[in-house]
Design a protein around this motif. Structure first.
Motif, PDB file in Angstrom:
ATOM      1  N   GLY A  92      96.900  64.883  33.677  1.00 31.60           N
ATOM      2  CA  GLY A  92      96.568  66.185  34.242  1.00 31.60           C
ATOM      3  C   GLY A  92      95.480  66.890  33.446  1.00 31.60           C
ATOM      4  O   GLY A  92      94.564  67.485  34.022  1.00 31.60           O
ATOM      5  N   VAL A  93      95.562  66.809  32.124  1.00 31.20           N
ATOM      6  CA  VAL A  93      94.539  67.418  31.267  1.00 31.20           C
ATOM      7  C   VAL A  93      93.201  66.696  31.457  1.00 31.20           C
ATOM      8  O   VAL A  93      92.147  67.340  31.564  1.00 31.20           O
ATOM      9  CB  VAL A  93      94.980  67.398  29.786  1.00 31.20           C
ATOM     10  CG1 VAL A  93      93.869  67.892  28.883  1.00 31.20           C
ATOM     11  CG2 VAL A  93      96.233  68.239  29.587  1.00 31.20           C
ATOM     12  N   SER A 114      88.548  61.018  28.495  1.00 30.88           N
ATOM     13  CA  SER A 114      87.924  61.624  29.679  1.00 30.88           C
ATOM     14  C   SER A 114      86.640  60.895  30.056  1.00 30.88           C
ATOM     15  O   SER A 114      86.397  60.620  31.235  1.00 30.88           O
ATOM     16  CB  SER A 114      87.639  63.113  29.433  1.00 30.88           C
ATOM     17  OG  SER A 114      88.834  63.817  29.222  1.00 30.88           O
ATOM     18  N   ALA A 146      87.322  67.658  36.584  1.00 36.48           N
ATOM     19  CA  ALA A 146      87.166  68.464  37.811  1.00 36.48           C
ATOM     20  C   ALA A 146      85.844  69.202  37.785  1.00 36.48           C
ATOM     21  O   ALA A 146      85.464  69.770  36.762  1.00 36.48           O
ATOM     22  CB  ALA A 146      88.326  69.444  37.931  1.00 36.48           C
ATOM     23  N   LYS A 184      83.166  72.086  38.105  1.00 35.32           N
ATOM     24  CA  LYS A 184      83.253  73.547  37.929  1.00 35.32           C
ATOM     25  C   LYS A 184      83.015  74.232  39.271  1.00 35.32           C
ATOM     26  O   LYS A 184      82.291  73.725  40.114  1.00 35.32           O
ATOM     27  CB  LYS A 184      82.203  74.041  36.939  1.00 35.32           C
ATOM     28  CG  LYS A 184      82.550  73.772  35.507  1.00 35.32           C
ATOM     29  CD  LYS A 184      81.508  74.446  34.636  1.00 35.32           C
ATOM     30  CE  LYS A 184      81.818  74.255  33.170  1.00 35.32           C
ATOM     31  NZ  LYS A 184      80.799  74.887  32.333  1.00 35.32           N
ATOM     32  N   ASN A 190      84.075  68.546  31.570  1.00 35.43           N
ATOM     33  CA  ASN A 190      84.385  69.818  30.920  1.00 35.43           C
ATOM     34  C   ASN A 190      85.013  69.580  29.553  1.00 35.43           C
ATOM     35  O   ASN A 190      85.849  68.698  29.387  1.00 35.43           O
ATOM     36  CB  ASN A 190      85.353  70.630  31.784  1.00 35.43           C
ATOM     37  CG  ASN A 190      84.771  70.934  33.139  1.00 35.43           C
ATOM     38  OD1 ASN A 190      83.703  71.505  33.249  1.00 35.43           O
ATOM     39  ND2 ASN A 190      85.472  70.528  34.188  1.00 35.43           N
ATOM     40  N   ASN A 247      92.218  65.081  34.123  1.00 33.07           N
ATOM     41  CA  ASN A 247      91.703  65.453  35.445  1.00 33.07           C
ATOM     42  C   ASN A 247      91.089  66.844  35.436  1.00 33.07           C
ATOM     43  O   ASN A 247      90.110  67.093  36.144  1.00 33.07           O
ATOM     44  CB  ASN A 247      92.803  65.332  36.503  1.00 33.07           C
ATOM     45  CG  ASN A 247      93.079  63.885  36.869  1.00 33.07           C
ATOM     46  OD1 ASN A 247      92.223  63.019  36.752  1.00 33.07           O
ATOM     47  ND2 ASN A 247      94.303  63.626  37.297  1.00 33.07           N
ATOM     48  N   GLN A 248      91.630  67.765  34.629  1.00 30.99           N
ATOM     49  CA  GLN A 248      91.015  69.100  34.495  1.00 30.99           C
ATOM     50  C   GLN A 248      89.632  68.978  33.862  1.00 30.99           C
ATOM     51  O   GLN A 248      88.696  69.677  34.259  1.00 30.99           O
ATOM     52  CB  GLN A 248      91.888  70.016  33.645  1.00 30.99           C
ATOM     53  CG  GLN A 248      93.087  70.567  34.380  1.00 30.99           C
ATOM     54  CD  GLN A 248      93.895  71.506  33.502  1.00 30.99           C
ATOM     55  OE1 GLN A 248      93.956  71.353  32.287  1.00 30.99           O
ATOM     56  NE2 GLN A 248      94.525  72.474  34.121  1.00 30.99           N
ATOM     57  N   CYS A 249      89.506  68.098  32.869  1.00 29.73           N
ATOM     58  CA  CYS A 249      88.200  67.888  32.232  1.00 29.73           C
ATOM     59  C   CYS A 249      87.198  67.293  33.223  1.00 29.73           C
ATOM     60  O   CYS A 249      86.002  67.584  33.152  1.00 29.73           O
ATOM     61  CB  CYS A 249      88.330  66.961  31.027  1.00 29.73           C
ATOM     62  SG  CYS A 249      89.231  67.678  29.637  1.00 29.73           S
TER      63      CYS A 249
END
Length: 156
Positions: free
Chosen positions: A146-147, A95, A153, A155, A47, A149-151
């Motif tokens: 954390g950022v 990422s 994760a 969708k 992401n 890992n959000q990228c």
């Protein structure tokens, strides 16, 4: 929110079709080499940190900018930020690197760089991404991890 975005209206690109899996690829007795398409499939759905879009949809990652040398255990990925002054370039590179480090066997040496001529701070960002100590230190920062890992994760 939109007033904080660097690229308010990014150009979108058509996603590649899913890769057709051959009978040989399904045969567990046949050792198949990693190729650029397989690496692309690992990173295509990362992401973007600013938009609810994938790196593939923004053309940040492209299959033709990936080189794999399975015999030398090397994977080289070049990526193209959506704008030449993108402040998220290092985060995007991290990422991609983290996704590949998590997905590939440890025998692989992974190189992630900005495609030549596509970013004003290309040399500085590439130097950061190539510095193993800096990458390790960045990954010890819980907020940054954390950022990332959000990228990474999937969708919903």
């Amino acid at each position: 929110m939109s007033e904080n975005l660097e690229n308010i209206n990014p150009k979108l690109y058509k996603k590649l079709d899913d890769r057709e899996i051959t009978v040989e690829e399904q045969d567990e007795d046949v050792a198949d080499e990693f190729d650029a398409r397989e690496i692309f499939d690992i990173i295509r759905n990362i992401n973007d940190p600013e938009h609810p879009l994938t790196l593939e949809e923004l053309n940040v990652v492209e299959q033709n900018l990936i080189e794999v040398d399975d015999k030398r255990n090397r994977v080289d990925v070049k990526f193209t930020p959506t704008i030449p002054h993108c402040s998220m370039a290092t985060l995007i590179g991290l990422s991609i690197r983290v996704q590949l480090l998590r997905a590939l066997p440890s025998r692989f040496k992974v190189s992630v760089e900005i495609a030549p001529g596509t970013h004003i701070s290309e040399a500085a960002v590439n130097k950061q991404l190539a510095d193993k100590e800096r990458v390790a230190a960045a990954l010890e920062n819980s907020m940054l991890l954390g950022v990332i890992n959000q990228c990474l994760a999937p969708k919903d």
